[in-house]
Scaffold this active site. Structure first.
Site, PDB file in Angstrom:
ATOM      1  N   ARG A 115       0.817  -1.220   0.000  1.00  0.00           N
ATOM      2  CA  ARG A 115       0.000   0.000   0.000  1.00  0.00           C
ATOM      3  C   ARG A 115       0.853   1.275   0.000  1.00  0.00           C
ATOM      4  NH1 ARG A 115      -3.235  -3.399   3.436  1.00  0.00           N
ATOM      5  NH2 ARG A 115      -5.210  -3.879   2.391  1.00  0.00           N
ATOM      6  N   LYS A 165       3.423  11.486 -11.054  1.00  0.00           N
ATOM      7  CA  LYS A 165       2.570  10.720 -11.963  1.00  0.00           C
ATOM      8  C   LYS A 165       3.257   9.391 -12.267  1.00  0.00           C
ATOM      9  CE  LYS A 165      -0.266  13.879 -14.710  1.00  0.00           C
ATOM     10  NZ  LYS A 165      -0.513  14.336 -16.090  1.00  0.00           N
ATOM     11  N   GLU A 189      10.206  18.102 -24.624  1.00  0.00           N
ATOM     12  CA  GLU A 189       9.641  18.526 -23.343  1.00  0.00           C
ATOM     13  C   GLU A 189      10.248  19.854 -22.889  1.00  0.00           C
ATOM     14  OE1 GLU A 189       7.138  17.311 -21.795  1.00  0.00           O
ATOM     15  OE2 GLU A 189       6.893  15.254 -22.513  1.00  0.00           O
ATOM     16  N   LYS A 235       8.361  22.804 -13.882  1.00  0.00           N
ATOM     17  CA  LYS A 235       7.463  21.726 -13.474  1.00  0.00           C
ATOM     18  C   LYS A 235       7.245  21.734 -11.971  1.00  0.00           C
ATOM     19  CE  LYS A 235       5.935  17.093 -14.155  1.00  0.00           C
ATOM     20  NZ  LYS A 235       5.987  15.874 -14.980  1.00  0.00           N
ATOM     21  N   GLU A 255      -3.454  17.522 -10.496  1.00  0.00           N
ATOM     22  CA  GLU A 255      -3.952  17.920 -11.808  1.00  0.00           C
ATOM     23  C   GLU A 255      -5.454  18.198 -11.809  1.00  0.00           C
ATOM     24  OE1 GLU A 255      -4.008  15.999 -16.154  1.00  0.00           O
ATOM     25  OE2 GLU A 255      -2.018  16.025 -15.293  1.00  0.00           O
ATOM     26  N   ARG A 283      -2.189  22.444 -13.477  1.00  0.00           N
ATOM     27  CA  ARG A 283      -1.200  21.445 -13.885  1.00  0.00           C
ATOM     28  C   ARG A 283      -1.498  20.862 -15.261  1.00  0.00           C
ATOM     29  NH1 ARG A 283       1.387  16.507 -10.255  1.00  0.00           N
ATOM     30  NH2 ARG A 283       2.450  15.457 -11.968  1.00  0.00           N
ATOM     31  N   ASN A 334       0.279  19.241 -20.126  1.00  0.00           N
ATOM     32  CA  ASN A 334      -0.119  18.304 -21.173  1.00  0.00           C
ATOM     33  C   ASN A 334      -0.088  18.937 -22.567  1.00  0.00           C
ATOM     34  OD1 ASN A 334      -0.716  16.049 -19.463  1.00  0.00           O
ATOM     35  ND2 ASN A 334      -2.560  17.124 -18.810  1.00  0.00           N
ATOM     36  N   HIS A 340       0.409  16.926 -25.654  1.00  0.00           N
ATOM     37  CA  HIS A 340       0.351  15.521 -25.261  1.00  0.00           C
ATOM     38  C   HIS A 340      -0.932  14.811 -25.705  1.00  0.00           C
ATOM     39  CE1 HIS A 340       3.847  16.606 -22.974  1.00  0.00           C
ATOM     40  NE2 HIS A 340       3.918  15.423 -22.402  1.00  0.00           N
ATOM     41  N   HIS A 397      -0.390  11.570 -27.575  1.00  0.00           N
ATOM     42  CA  HIS A 397      -0.790  10.255 -27.072  1.00  0.00           C
ATOM     43  C   HIS A 397      -1.600   9.486 -28.110  1.00  0.00           C
ATOM     44  CE1 HIS A 397      -0.345  11.421 -22.529  1.00  0.00           C
ATOM     45  NE2 HIS A 397       0.807  11.233 -23.135  1.00  0.00           N
ATOM     46  N   HIS A 419       8.111   9.027 -27.123  1.00  0.00           N
ATOM     47  CA  HIS A 419       7.125   9.923 -26.532  1.00  0.00           C
ATOM     48  C   HIS A 419       7.387  11.382 -26.927  1.00  0.00           C
ATOM     49  CE1 HIS A 419       4.350  11.685 -23.700  1.00  0.00           C
ATOM     50  NE2 HIS A 419       5.332  12.342 -23.115  1.00  0.00           N
TER      51      HIS A 419
END
Length: 382
Positions: A138, A160, A202, A246, A256, A260, A264, A267, A271, A284
């Protein structure tokens, strides 16, 4: 004669840049320093990680061959009990089966709740190790030690984590902030040129969404496509400014729910490219580069920003050796992929739309017909 990054590979001085990530719960630091890999154990000691702690180091073969002996040696000399797990490299490995391998290794190493996982590699290793740490017992602590430019400026920061699903990128995941991020820019010496260029996508993203000084710094350089073209001071400045951008955004919006989302930029369409072309066809950063150009064209169509700014962005991406041409994809398939993106809310696709260099906005009411019009137009551009 220019003192390039590759001329100073063995420098191991103790100077570092320290960037705080001021999240409300358990803030942490990003530490940037050349040669920091030689003293990884010392930095863990300074961060309050007790000696004797069991550590699972997750890496891939590309990183393990040049660096794992040095890395494990430093941990042992500082009083830790490390176990090394080497997984296959590549975006195609970013799946639930790889998480099971990490969980199995954690069990075999008898990791406890006070133990630690270290992600030692690129963004794929970082995302998977972070997710495995979030879900083992956990939640155990994770330290990110990125070795690619993309992971240094983006994937290692902000918590993330996750893996891909056949229906889309990063659909399985969790927020799990690292305890520490340690960046040694000299590890980029073994990074393939294509991977370096993917990381520059990026960096350029940060410049476009909110750092005009970084954009100007990048524009001053004639060639951003290869590490050998940059002096170390410029490289460190690029990494530091990107990390700071960042860190500041994550501190304002850890999960997010608001600002935030601007991270993206490029992105959502990127994606879709990765999903439809098959994971690994495009790196990527390459897909994000194409996505940034595409969203720039959509912004012009919507009257949000100027063609001049769009051309400046495209010129930087080309200077970094990145692809800028939309691939041959069925427009209906692209729209279906966009509707399956994890950022869709109430059936509306959220796009980060540029307004000018250094300023973007969040727009969640772009209709499908506008997207199709844009995709049809850019599909015929060279």
């Amino acid at each position: 004669m220019k003192n390039t990054c590759l001329d100073i590979l063995e420098v191991t001085d103790q100077s570092t840049r320290r960037i705080p990530v001021e999240i409300s719960r358990k803030p942490y630091e990003i530490i940037i320093g050349k040669g920091i890999l030689h003293r990884i154990g010392e930095e863990l000691n300074k961060a309050g990680i007790k000696k004797g702690v069991k550590i699972l180091v997750v890496t891939n073969s590309d990183v393990a061959e040049p660096y794992s002996d040095l890395f494990i040696k430093s941990l042992k000399e500082s009083g830790y009990e490390p176990t090394l797990l080497i997984i296959k490299a590549g975006e195609s490995q970013k799946n639930p089966s790889s998480i099971s391998l990490i969980h199995d290794a954690a069990f075999a190493a008898k990791l406890e709740r006070g133990s630690l996982m270290i992600a030692f590699g690129g963004g794929v290793v970082g995302d998977m190790t972070g997710f495995a740490a979030a879900t083992w017992l956990r939640g155990v602590s994770v330290v990110q030690v990125p070795t690619t430019l993309l992971a240094m400026v983006d994937a290692s920061i902000g918590g993330k984590t996750g893996v891909n699903h056949k229906g889309g990128k990063n659909l399985i995941g969790a927020f799990h902030q690292p305890k520490l991020v340690l960046i040694d820019p000299l590890t980029l010496k073994t990074l393939p040129v294509r991977e370096f260029r993917a990381g520059m996508a990026e960096v350029i993203k940060y410049a476009v969404i909110g750092d005009t000084k970084l954009f100007s710094l990048l524009e001053k350089h004639n060639d951003l496509s290869d590490l050998i073209e940059l002096d170390y001071e410029t490289l460190e400045e690029i990494i530091s400014r990107s990390c700071s951008s960042k860190a500041n955004i994550v501190a304002l919006d850890e999960h997010e729910s608001g600002i935030r989302a601007i991270l993206n930029y490029g992105h959502t369409l990127g994606h879709a490219i990765e999903t439809l072309c098959g994971y690994g066809t495009w790196l990527h950063g390459e897909a994000v580069s194409i996505g940034m150009v595409a969203i720039g064209e959509l912004a012009i169509q919507l009257g949000s920003w100027s063609e001049d700014d769009a051309n400046r962005q495209k010129a930087l991406l080309k200077k970094a050796g990145l692809p800028t041409t939309w691939p041959k994809l069925n427009i209906e398939d692209v729209c279906q992929s966009l509707l399956g993106d994890k950022k869709v809310k109430e059936g509306k696709i959220c796009f980060i739309i540029p307004k000018k260099i250094g300023v973007v906005g969040i727009k969640d009411d772009v209709n499908i017909s506008s997207i199709k019009e844009c995709l049809s137009r850019i599909s015929h551009l060279d």
